[in-house]
Design a protein around this motif. Structure first.
Motif, PDB file in Angstrom:
ATOM      1  N   ARG A 246     -12.617 -40.645   6.731  1.00 31.63           N
ATOM      2  CA  ARG A 246     -11.958 -39.582   5.205  1.00 31.63           C
ATOM      3  C   ARG A 246     -10.587 -39.988   5.604  1.00 31.63           C
ATOM      4  O   ARG A 246      -9.982 -40.621   6.165  1.00 31.63           O
ATOM      5  CB  ARG A 246     -12.616 -38.254   5.569  1.00 31.63           C
ATOM      6  CG  ARG A 246     -14.209 -37.861   5.483  1.00 31.63           C
ATOM      7  CD  ARG A 246     -14.362 -37.698   4.408  1.00 31.63           C
ATOM      8  NE  ARG A 246     -16.194 -37.748   4.341  1.00 31.63           N
ATOM      9  CZ  ARG A 246     -16.903 -36.542   4.438  1.00 31.63           C
ATOM     10  NH1 ARG A 246     -15.879 -35.525   4.370  1.00 31.63           N
ATOM     11  NH2 ARG A 246     -18.201 -36.474   4.583  1.00 31.63           N
TER      12      ARG A 246
ATOM     13  N   HIS B 238     -14.566 -37.467  10.370  1.00 31.78           N
ATOM     14  CA  HIS B 238     -15.076 -36.389   8.989  1.00 31.78           C
ATOM     15  C   HIS B 238     -15.349 -35.904  10.706  1.00 31.78           C
ATOM     16  O   HIS B 238     -16.632 -36.653  11.107  1.00 31.78           O
ATOM     17  CB  HIS B 238     -16.425 -37.069   8.677  1.00 31.78           C
ATOM     18  CG  HIS B 238     -17.173 -35.707   8.178  1.00 31.78           C
ATOM     19  ND1 HIS B 238     -18.035 -35.637   8.282  1.00 31.78           N
ATOM     20  CD2 HIS B 238     -16.503 -34.305   7.854  1.00 31.78           C
ATOM     21  CE1 HIS B 238     -18.982 -34.374   7.240  1.00 31.78           C
ATOM     22  NE2 HIS B 238     -18.002 -34.209   7.243  1.00 31.78           N
TER      23      HIS B 238
ATOM     24  N   ASP C 157     -22.481 -34.033   7.000  1.00 31.87           N
ATOM     25  CA  ASP C 157     -22.449 -32.643   5.331  1.00 31.87           C
ATOM     26  C   ASP C 157     -23.796 -32.837   5.263  1.00 31.87           C
ATOM     27  O   ASP C 157     -23.863 -33.532   4.820  1.00 31.87           O
ATOM     28  CB  ASP C 157     -21.833 -33.681   4.628  1.00 31.87           C
ATOM     29  CG  ASP C 157     -20.340 -32.787   4.460  1.00 31.87           C
ATOM     30  OD1 ASP C 157     -19.696 -32.331   5.182  1.00 31.87           O
ATOM     31  OD2 ASP C 157     -19.313 -33.651   4.145  1.00 31.87           O
TER      32      ASP C 157
ATOM     33  N   HIS D  48     -22.422 -27.531  -0.021  1.00 36.63           N
ATOM     34  CA  HIS D  48     -22.953 -27.958   1.750  1.00 36.63           C
ATOM     35  C   HIS D  48     -22.903 -27.920   2.520  1.00 36.63           C
ATOM     36  O   HIS D  48     -21.877 -26.857   2.686  1.00 36.63           O
ATOM     37  CB  HIS D  48     -22.971 -29.400   0.948  1.00 36.63           C
ATOM     38  CG  HIS D  48     -21.698 -29.793   1.418  1.00 36.63           C
ATOM     39  ND1 HIS D  48     -20.116 -29.456   0.635  1.00 36.63           N
ATOM     40  CD2 HIS D  48     -21.059 -30.445   3.018  1.00 36.63           C
ATOM     41  CE1 HIS D  48     -18.967 -30.505   1.599  1.00 36.63           C
ATOM     42  NE2 HIS D  48     -19.475 -30.348   3.196  1.00 36.63           N
TER      43      HIS D  48
ATOM     44  N   HIS E 226     -21.078 -28.158   6.434  1.00 38.93           N
ATOM     45  CA  HIS E 226     -20.185 -29.246   6.782  1.00 38.93           C
ATOM     46  C   HIS E 226     -20.340 -28.221   8.564  1.00 38.93           C
ATOM     47  O   HIS E 226     -20.913 -26.980   8.453  1.00 38.93           O
ATOM     48  CB  HIS E 226     -19.079 -28.603   7.132  1.00 38.93           C
ATOM     49  CG  HIS E 226     -17.778 -30.075   7.646  1.00 38.93           C
ATOM     50  ND1 HIS E 226     -17.663 -30.968   7.874  1.00 38.93           N
ATOM     51  CD2 HIS E 226     -17.658 -28.946   8.823  1.00 38.93           C
ATOM     52  CE1 HIS E 226     -16.710 -31.275   8.878  1.00 38.93           C
ATOM     53  NE2 HIS E 226     -17.309 -30.112   9.378  1.00 38.93           N
TER      54      HIS E 226
END
Ligand SMILES: [Zn+2]
Length: 563
Positions: free
Chosen positions: A45, A50, A54, A155, A157
């Motif tokens: 990212r 990350h 997700d 979503h 995380h």
């Protein structure tokens, strides 16, 4: 003190639990729907890896989120940015699960959060509840999925961290069921001449290497002709079975003539090293083409802990007259892998495409602090702001200064100070340091004003100037009118915006009492939930004050009725 004791407690539990490193059958999934991923752990990212997965939530918000195991809530954070509404649960086996971008919490936790918000008079809060105060059990409903904070679509995380070190670990190591029989995909292959005399395909610069897919699914690259020390990089992604999302790889291995010379994987990493992603990828290429090449070799300043094997820093020394077979394997955590074969032949060939380093007046010695003065502007780069030495391009004209360009990553903040002598006091009051974006629009950077100096600290190279914002924020009602009866309304919504410097703060009262309004920057909406407070008066007077980053403020008042 309290926090230290609970950490010690966790440490003891962790050391005495004696469990396998990533227990497979302890945790349940955080959602009841089939797990489809929009992002994997370690995925590349912007300026970070990350730190979780997700999980897609069927384009909806409000799905129930369950505790993955018994535990206690140790941290709750509510923020306009980043994780939005986030919950942290410590489990007795030494792991902490993290749930982010939530819409709201379960009733018990929600009440605790609201109490804190009303007590602190702030939507944004961070609390560390007393150990054991908010206990949860495996399968307990703890929250509802949402889209809060820096999330660009609904979503969940989800992270699993070590409670002691806070290092995030790959949640897929704990036996979550994700359908995945899909191999990683190779998008691009690149070769880099690395030593001074190195040449690849008659180039002293990075070259793209064509490849083709073989009937057995492996990729075969065209022969690379090289001399000197070279390295390879790949652009690649991994996909799971049930979605088209291009997610990150789990592991990469590079072999030369059958010997493993470099490998890295994403079992775990630390937040302290996450920005070093800019040394793993070809940052300059990314800044130009928005595609991330992962280098199979290690360059200056790369202190990442993700490597398994690393011989000669993953670099390959090519000798004239010898042939080499380089193999790069791209892997996911489900065991799928994609093989790339690169034939390399050692040739004495001169470069047609030569490397020319543009020399400028100013030079950065990365290991030392660097100070520069350009007209009204002073620049201070602390030691190790950059990963390597380079000629920095600095230009100043009037009140605009260009600090190189965004093809070079900065690891640390540097300081940029403008001397403001000669400006009118009235101008300075509403002025700020702005960074010009690609379209030359001024973006507010946090500006400290002291005496005749404006200062900002930033990690973004680029063009900075002094801009002014004289226009106060705008506030208007979204779902009600003045003097209206709102008896059956559950929410009160307002739209707020600021044209230039951006919204810094907001405050709302009903009949003089502070009320909690949730600000969602993505929709410019402020929302008050009527459940929060029992209003004892029929007539309600609402007052909302919004202030921008240079201090312009707007007051909105309205009254309505409720039975
Ligand atoms: Zn995420």
């Amino acid at each position: 003190m309290k926090k230290r004791i609970s950490l010690l407690f966790l440490l003891i539990m962790h050391l005495t639990s004696g469990q396998e490193k990533f227990p497979k059958d302890v945790f349940r999934p955080p959602l009841d729907i089939p797990l489809i991923l929009a992002g994997t752990f370690g995925e590349l990212r912007s300026n970070h890896f990350h730190s979780g997965i997700d999980i897609k939530t069927q384009q909806r918000q409000g799905l129930p989120v369950y505790a993955i195991g018994d535990g206690t809530v140790t941290r709750i954070k509510v923020s306009h940015w980043g994780y939005g509404k986030a919950l942290y649960i410590a489990h007795p086996n030494g792991y902490t699960s993290v749930y982010a971008h939530l819409q709201k919490f379960s009733p018990e936790i929600e009440e605790y959060v609201k109490q804190t918000q009303y007590h602190k008079r702030s939507y944004e809060i961070e609390v560390f509840p007393e150990y054991g105060k908010l206990k949860v059990y495996k399968d307990s409903l703890i929250a509802y999925t949402g889209n809060t904070g820096g999330s660009s679509g609904p979503h969940l995380h989800f992270e699993i961290r070590s409670s002691v070190t806070e290092k995030p670990t790959n949640p897929l190591l704990y036996g979550l069921d994700i359908r995945d029989a899909t191999n990683p995909t190779l998008q691009g292959l690149y070769a880099y001449p690395l030593s001074e005399e190195a040449v690849v395909n008659q180039s002293e610069l990075r070259v793209q290497i064509p490849f083709s897919r073989q009937p057995d699914g492996t990729y075969l690259a065209e022969e690379v002709k090289a001399k000197g020390t070279i390295g390879f990089g790949v652009a690649a992604y991994d996909r799971q079975d049930l979605a088209a999302n291009q997610n990150g790889l789990y592991k990469l291995e590079q072999k030369v003539n059958g010997t493993l010379i470099s490998s890295f994987d994403f079992d775990s990493f630390s937040f302290g090293e996450t920005r070093l992603i800019n040394t793993l990828i070809d940052y300059e290429y990314m800044s130009k083409y928005r595609r991330r090449i992962q280098k199979c070799f290690k360059t200056e300043g790369n202190k990442l802990s993700i490597y398994g094997e690393l011989k000669n820093d993953g670099k390959i020394t090519v000798k004239e007259g010898l042939n080499y077979t380089v193999e790069i394997d791209l892997k996911d955590l489900a065991g799928n892998s994609t093989r790339l074969i690169i034939p390399v032949s050692g040739r004495r060939e001169d470069a047609v495409n030569k490397m020319e380093i543009p020399k400028t007046e100013h030079y950065i010695v990365a290991g030392k602090p660097n100070n520069f003065e350009l007209g009204k502007v002073k620049l201070y780069f602390p030691a190790n702001t950059f990963y390597s030495d380079f000629y920095i391009d600095l230009r100043a004209s009037g009140d605009t200064v260009t600090v190189h360009n965004n093809s070079v990553p900065a690891h640390k903040n540097f300081t940029l100070s403008f001397n403001t002598d000669g400006y009118e006091e009235s101008f300075l009051q509403t002025a700020f340091i702005a960074r010009l974006d690609d379209k030359l629009r001024p973006n507010y950077t946090k500006t400290y004003k002291r005496g005749n100096t404006f200062t900002t600290r930033t990690r973004s190279l680029g063009t900075y100037t002094i801009a002014q914002d004289t226009i106060p924020p705008k506030i208007r009602s979204k779902n009600f009118k003045s003097k209206q009866w709102l008896t059956n309304y559950r929410y009160l919504s307002l739209l707020i915006s600021d044209d230039l410097s951006g919204i810094n703060s907001y405050e709302a009262t009903l009949n003089g009492e502070w009320i909690l309004m949730e600000y969602e920057p993505k929709t410019s909406t402020l929302t008050y939930n009527f459940d929060d407070k029992i209003l004892d008066k029929k007539q309600c007077n609402l007052r909302v004050v919004v202030t921008d980053n240079v201090g312009n403020s707007t007051t909105f008042t309205s009254s309505f009725y409720r039975k």
